[in-house]
Design an enzyme around this catalytic site. Structure first.
Site, PDB file in Angstrom:
ATOM      1  N   GLU A 171      35.637  33.108  57.670  1.00  0.00           N
ATOM      2  CA  GLU A 171      34.947  34.235  57.041  1.00  0.00           C
ATOM      3  C   GLU A 171      35.308  35.526  57.771  1.00  0.00           C
ATOM      4  OE1 GLU A 171      31.252  32.952  54.693  1.00  0.00           O
ATOM      5  OE2 GLU A 171      30.616  33.410  56.717  1.00  0.00           O
ATOM      6  N   HIS A 231      27.608  31.748  62.162  1.00  0.00           N
ATOM      7  CA  HIS A 231      27.736  32.763  61.112  1.00  0.00           C
ATOM      8  C   HIS A 231      27.706  34.146  61.746  1.00  0.00           C
ATOM      9  CE1 HIS A 231      26.904  35.285  57.665  1.00  0.00           C
ATOM     10  NE2 HIS A 231      27.409  34.307  56.939  1.00  0.00           N
TER      11      HIS A 231
HETATM   12  P1  PGA Z   1      29.186  36.782  50.640  1.00  0.00           P
HETATM   13  O1  PGA Z   1      28.653  36.046  51.965  1.00  0.00           O
HETATM   14  O2  PGA Z   1      29.683  35.735  49.696  1.00  0.00           O
HETATM   15  O3  PGA Z   1      27.964  37.486  50.127  1.00  0.00           O
HETATM   16  O4  PGA Z   1      30.259  37.694  51.077  1.00  0.00           O
HETATM   17  C1  PGA Z   1      29.366  35.010  52.560  1.00  0.00           C
HETATM   18  C2  PGA Z   1      28.669  34.613  53.837  1.00  0.00           C
HETATM   19  O5  PGA Z   1      28.176  35.490  54.571  1.00  0.00           O
HETATM   20  O6  PGA Z   1      28.596  33.418  54.161  1.00  0.00           O
END
Ligand code: PGA
Length: 232
Positions: free
Chosen positions: A150, A75
């Protein structure tokens, strides 16, 4: 393939009482819940339908009795804190060896995306190659690997965060699947989208055939919002 929705609570909520409330309100089939480590064992006892996920691994292996199914690795919060691709690669191997399902997060920065989609694709290819080094010829259960795309700039904790467009996210995810297949012979990997998913945009992401689910941060902390995302 059923879509997977993961609630990533990060360091929230503030109390165990709230965590218990949130867990009960989130306990649906097809959902994985990733509470902070301090609440893991309490949340484990409350979930009857949803699966439990752990945020990252240290050198430890979570005890089997917690029934953790997924481990989120790579992450951007941890990458920003200094976690290297080499460290992530080691953790992926460790988690797969212990039969956890891995959700590997990849994503480019704003500076890279500004250069255009081809530059972002090149970055993601390299990130996957580093994080998955040595996986191909290992005896690890590679089918237990999922990816979360992401883009860092889309994560709600970033300044001026905006979700990616479903079109671009789908294009990037298609690219990720192509890399997984051509370089690792991995087919049918679930690739999720994460970054400011809300009830407003969830359907647009989840109705795309390329997008196999969502990793949801902020909106997973509000039962009403999260339930709306699940219901579509
Ligand atoms: P968010 O976070 O939905 O608050 O943008 C996603 C994540 O960091 O996994």
């Amino acid at each position: 393939m059923p879509k997977l929705i993961v609630a990533n609570w990060k360091n929230n909520p503030k109390s165990l009482h709230e965590a218990a409330r949130l867990a009960k309100a989130t306990d649906f089939k097809g959902i994985a819940v990733a509470p902070p480590r301090i609440y893991l064992s309490s949340v484990a006892k409350l979930l009857k339908n949803a699966s439990l996920a752990r945020q990252n691994l240290e050198d430890d292996i979570p005890p089997k009795k917690l029934k953790i199914k997924y481990v989120i690795l790579g992450h951007s919060d941890y990458r920003k804190a200094g976690e290297t691709d080499a460290a992530i690669n080691k953790k992926i191997k460790l988690a797969l060896k212990h039969n956890f399902k891995v959700i590997l997060c990849v994503g480019e920065s704003k500076a890279i995306r500004r250069k255009g989609i081809p530059a972002a694709k090149r970055f993601i290819t390299t990130q996957l190659q580093k994080d998955l080094a040595g996986i191909r010829n290992s005896k690890l259960k590679i089918q237990n690997l999922a990816i979360a795309y992401e883009p860092i700039w889309a994560i709600s904790t970033e300044k001026n965060a905006k979700p990616d467009t479903p079109e671009n996210a789908a294009q990037m995810i298609k690219h990720i699947k192509k890399v997984l297949y051509t370089k690792y012979m991995i087919r049918n990997t679930k690739v999720l989208y994460g970054g400011s998913v809300t009830p407003k945009n969830a359907k647009a992401f989840l109705s795309r055939k390329e997008i196999d689910g969502a990793l949801v941060g902020r909106a997973s902390l509000k039962p009403k919002l999260f339930q709306a995302i699940i219901k579509g």
